[in-house]
Design an enzyme around this catalytic site. Structure first.
Site, PDB file in Angstrom:
ATOM      1  N   GLY A 149       6.833   4.970   8.444  1.00 42.26           N
ATOM      2  CA  GLY A 149       5.998   6.157   8.621  1.00 42.26           C
ATOM      3  C   GLY A 149       6.148   6.700  10.028  1.00 42.26           C
ATOM      4  O   GLY A 149       7.216   6.560  10.634  1.00 42.26           O
ATOM      5  N   SER A 150       5.074   7.279  10.536  1.00 38.68           N
ATOM      6  CA  SER A 150       5.161   7.956  11.830  1.00 38.68           C
ATOM      7  C   SER A 150       5.222   6.951  12.981  1.00 38.68           C
ATOM      8  O   SER A 150       4.681   5.847  12.891  1.00 38.68           O
ATOM      9  CB  SER A 150       3.953   8.873  12.015  1.00 38.68           C
ATOM     10  OG  SER A 150       2.760   8.112  11.976  1.00 38.68           O
ATOM     11  N   THR A 151       5.840   7.359  14.062  1.00 37.38           N
ATOM     12  CA  THR A 151       5.904   6.522  15.257  1.00 37.38           C
ATOM     13  C   THR A 151       4.506   6.257  15.798  1.00 37.38           C
ATOM     14  O   THR A 151       4.191   5.143  16.243  1.00 37.38           O
ATOM     15  CB  THR A 151       6.813   7.199  16.307  1.00 37.38           C
ATOM     16  OG1 THR A 151       8.149   7.216  15.777  1.00 37.38           O
ATOM     17  CG2 THR A 151       6.829   6.459  17.628  1.00 37.38           C
ATOM     18  N   GLU A 152       3.653   7.259  15.681  1.00 35.86           N
ATOM     19  CA  GLU A 152       2.272   7.120  16.158  1.00 35.86           C
ATOM     20  C   GLU A 152       1.567   5.957  15.434  1.00 35.86           C
ATOM     21  O   GLU A 152       0.956   5.090  16.057  1.00 35.86           O
ATOM     22  CB  GLU A 152       1.585   8.460  15.845  1.00 35.86           C
ATOM     23  CG  GLU A 152       0.167   8.588  16.218  1.00 35.86           C
ATOM     24  CD  GLU A 152      -0.465   9.794  15.488  1.00 35.86           C
ATOM     25  OE1 GLU A 152       0.251  10.583  14.829  1.00 35.86           O
ATOM     26  OE2 GLU A 152      -1.695   9.906  15.573  1.00 35.86           O
ATOM     27  N   CYS A 171      13.427  10.639   7.241  1.00 34.13           N
ATOM     28  CA  CYS A 171      13.458  10.180   8.638  1.00 34.13           C
ATOM     29  C   CYS A 171      14.860  10.350   9.215  1.00 34.13           C
ATOM     30  O   CYS A 171      15.029  10.472  10.410  1.00 34.13           O
ATOM     31  CB  CYS A 171      12.986   8.745   8.734  1.00 34.13           C
ATOM     32  SG  CYS A 171      13.710   7.704   7.480  1.00 34.13           S
ATOM     33  N   LYS A 221       0.825  -1.204   0.000  1.00 34.49           N
ATOM     34  CA  LYS A 221       0.000   0.000   0.000  1.00 34.49           C
ATOM     35  C   LYS A 221       0.858   1.253   0.000  1.00 34.49           C
ATOM     36  O   LYS A 221       1.504   1.577   0.993  1.00 34.49           O
ATOM     37  CB  LYS A 221      -0.907   0.054   1.234  1.00 34.49           C
ATOM     38  CG  LYS A 221      -1.946   1.176   1.085  1.00 34.49           C
ATOM     39  CD  LYS A 221      -2.570   1.586   2.390  1.00 34.49           C
ATOM     40  CE  LYS A 221      -1.898   2.766   3.042  1.00 34.49           C
ATOM     41  NZ  LYS A 221      -1.921   4.007   2.253  1.00 34.49           N
ATOM     42  N   GLU A 224       9.466  15.420  15.731  1.00 30.56           N
ATOM     43  CA  GLU A 224       9.938  15.294  14.357  1.00 30.56           C
ATOM     44  C   GLU A 224       9.210  16.367  13.535  1.00 30.56           C
ATOM     45  O   GLU A 224       7.986  16.366  13.455  1.00 30.56           O
ATOM     46  CB  GLU A 224       9.612  13.895  13.823  1.00 30.56           C
ATOM     47  CG  GLU A 224      10.179  13.674  12.434  1.00 30.56           C
ATOM     48  CD  GLU A 224      10.016  12.233  11.953  1.00 30.56           C
ATOM     49  OE1 GLU A 224       8.903  11.693  12.039  1.00 30.56           O
ATOM     50  OE2 GLU A 224      11.006  11.666  11.450  1.00 30.56           O
ATOM     51  N   GLU A 267       9.911   1.073  10.519  1.00 30.38           N
ATOM     52  CA  GLU A 267      10.947   2.097  10.344  1.00 30.38           C
ATOM     53  C   GLU A 267      10.247   3.425  10.565  1.00 30.38           C
ATOM     54  O   GLU A 267       9.448   3.844   9.742  1.00 30.38           O
ATOM     55  CB  GLU A 267      11.555   1.964   8.948  1.00 30.38           C
ATOM     56  CG  GLU A 267      12.931   2.567   8.867  1.00 30.38           C
ATOM     57  CD  GLU A 267      12.906   3.927   8.248  1.00 30.38           C
ATOM     58  OE1 GLU A 267      12.707   4.898   9.023  1.00 30.38           O
ATOM     59  OE2 GLU A 267      13.060   4.025   7.025  1.00 30.38           O
ATOM     60  N   GLY A 277       3.071   3.589  13.744  1.00 32.79           N
ATOM     61  CA  GLY A 277       3.834   2.373  14.041  1.00 32.79           C
ATOM     62  C   GLY A 277       3.275   1.657  15.261  1.00 32.79           C
ATOM     63  O   GLY A 277       3.124   0.433  15.281  1.00 32.79           O
TER      64      GLY A 277
END
Ligand code: NAI
Ligand code: MG
Length: 500
Positions: free
Chosen positions: A248-251, A304, A195, A401, A270, A253
């Site tokens: 993508g974002s830690t959120e 990143c 995706k 970030e 990642e 993730g």
């Protein structure tokens, strides 16, 4: 600061025909609309105009794609010998090279990044990544073990594909993120549901055509477009996906890790970064200024690994800061498709608003805006390259970030490496760092103390397909690229035989 809008050459007719055509998702051998009939707009970030519509898939489409991927891995794909699979992957790399103009144009049109970066950087790197992993296909082997128990034994391991993998990628490097995920998974013998990000689906859809042209069996690569909250979330939770890989974002993730607990699918992540860029007192100032500027402004800071927290020795701080500011002010802003552009727009209105909000917070917290500090122009999603000085560790510009063309700096006055490392490590992230110095002792000592997946020395944002990349701490789980990426897509099976 001027933004050029009038210098975008007309699209090549072939590219225009693809962009303007009807877009569908690749499921098995078929190109299909979303089962729901819904679609989403793809936007040119240099002017906010809609350039295409792609299907907005949901759970029903994920089910279909997973079935196609399962059929392929149970069927023709696993029956193919490694050398045959390697040839297909190599052929795909050749097709990527042969279509560099199309892919580079799509990549820059939908993401906004300078066309030279796509044509000379990202697309060739994408092809190289497929070639590198084509080479691995024939070299994925198990081991034999010498057993301690009495009696006669033969024990060995097999490296088997983990199965059907779901791969969710971001918009900042749409094609190289695709390659980092798809290439090692194919090499390991997995089948894929991919995706792309909702902002950048076109390059991935064209890649789907190349997969078909290369002659892969149907269902080996399936490509679904749509929103993360629908397609992405359904992939992370899907009971018949064996592994999910995400950048993508830690959120998000965290959401993915949680959703994966249903069938305990394997997870690699990642995530974000907040890379320290440490310039010691002896650093070559010209080199450090050029490197630090590119660390902050390359890809409009949407990387990143971007250099975001600059720690610069007091005795060269003013020189380095004015050097970076001078470079920032000289950058030519414009649409990604204008060949003269050095700094494109950021990808979306949402990202532009996030970046300018964080800059304002920095200003309100008492930091000094040396240059930039706001949106550029009022068309498209441009942000002025920004240099922020006098930051403190508690400011949101230092903690969060930013993912925009923003360099934040603070001076230090003695080269106590323990303290420098402590300051560099004062973040929840741990993806990358850079050190600028010729002091060999300091390099090795700092490199060992910094908690991040990559440490660059006298360079920044240097990625090579052979070098593992990934995060410590909340920057993620697992390593992509290099031989290590194969670990993400294989399971080790031990076979122990008591000899009769
Ligand atoms: P995001 O993490 O929401 O999006 C990345 C990918 O995840 C996209 O394909 C998206 O469709 C998908 N996604 C979103 N929500 C999902 C969900 N609930 N389940 C499954 N998949 C989901 O990132 P976004 O919103 O585009 O950017 C926000 C921030 O994230 C950026 O400002 C940046 O700080 C960070 N980011 C980091 C990246 C990196 O390379 N590590 C890449 C992109 C964003
Ligand atoms: Mg998001």
């Amino acid at each position: 600061m001027n933004i050029r809008f009038d210098a975008v050459p007309p699209l090549d007719p072939k590219v225009a025909a693809f962009v303007g055509g009807k877009h569908a998702m690749l499921i098995g051998s078929a190109w299909l609309p979303a089962a729901s009939g819904q679609s989403l707009d793809v936007i040119d970030p240099s002017n906010g105009r809609v350039i295409a519509q792609v299907p907005a898939g949901d759970r029903a489409d994920v089910d279909l794609a997973v079935k196609a991927a399962r059929t392929a891995i149970d069927g023709p794909w696993s029956k193919m010998v490694p050398a045959e699979r390697a040839k297909l992957i190599w052929k795909l790399a050749d097709l990527i090279d042969a279509n560099v103009d199309m892919l580079a144009t799509l990549n820059s049109y939908e993401s906004g990044k300078p066309i030279g970066d796509s044509r000379n950087g990202e697309v060739p790197f994408t092809a190289e990544t497929f070639r590198y992993y084509a080479g691995w296909v024939t070299k994925i082997n198990g081991e034999t073990m010498t057993i301690n128990a009495p009696g006669d034994w033969h024990a060995y391991t097999r490296r088997e594909p983990v199965g059907v993998v779901g791969q969710i990628i971001p918009w900042n490097f749409p094609l190289s993120m695709l390659a980092w995920k798809v290439a090692p998974a194919l090499a390991a013998g997995c089948t894929i549901v991919l995706k792309p990000a909702e902002q950048t689906p076109l390059g991935a859809l064209y890649f789907g055509k190349l997969v078909q042209d290369a002659g892969f069996p149907e269902g080996v690569v399936n490509i679904l477009t749509g929103f993360g909250e629908t397609v992405g979330a359904a992939m992370a939770a899907h009971p018949d996906i064996d592994k999910v890989a995400f950048t993508g974002s830690t959120e998000v993730g965290r959401l993915i890790a949680r959703a994966a607990t249903g069938n305990l699918k394997k997870v690699s992540l990642e995530l974000g970064g907040k890379a320290p860029t440490i310039v010691l007192g002896d650093a070559d100032i010209d080199m450090a200024v050029a490197g630090a500027s590119s660390a902050a402004f390359f890809n409009a800071g949407q990387s990143c690994g971007a250099g975001t927290r600059f720690f610069v020795h007091k005795k060269i701080y003013d020189k380095v800061m004015s050097g970076i500011a001078e470079r920032a002010e000289a950058l030519k802003l414009g649409a990604g498709l204008d060949p003269a552009t050095e700094l494109g727009p950021v990808v979306s209105q949402q990202q532009m608003e996030r970046i300018t909000r964080l800059i304002s917070e920095g200003r309100n917290d008492g930091a000094e805006i040396v240059t930039g500090g706001a949106r550029a122009g009022d068309v498209g999603y441009f942000v002025k390259p920004t240099v922020i000085s006098r930051t403190r560790p508690d400011m949101s510009v230092i903690r969060e970030e930013i993912f925009g063309p923003v360099a934040c700096a603070m001076p230090f006055d003695d080269e106590d490496l323990d303290r420098l490392a402590k300051d560099a490590n004062d973040t929840e992230y741990g993806l990358a760092a850079s050190i600028w110095t010729n002091n060999l002792g300091a390099v090795h000592r700092l490199a060992a103390k910094i908690k991040s997946g990559t440490v660059w020395v006298n360079c920044h944002n240097f990625n090579d397909v052979t070098m593992p990349f990934g995060g410590f701490k909340q920057s993620g789980w697992g390593r992509e690229l290099g031989e290590q990426a194969l670990q993400l897509y294989t399971e080790t099976k031990t076979v122990a035989i008591r000899l009769p």
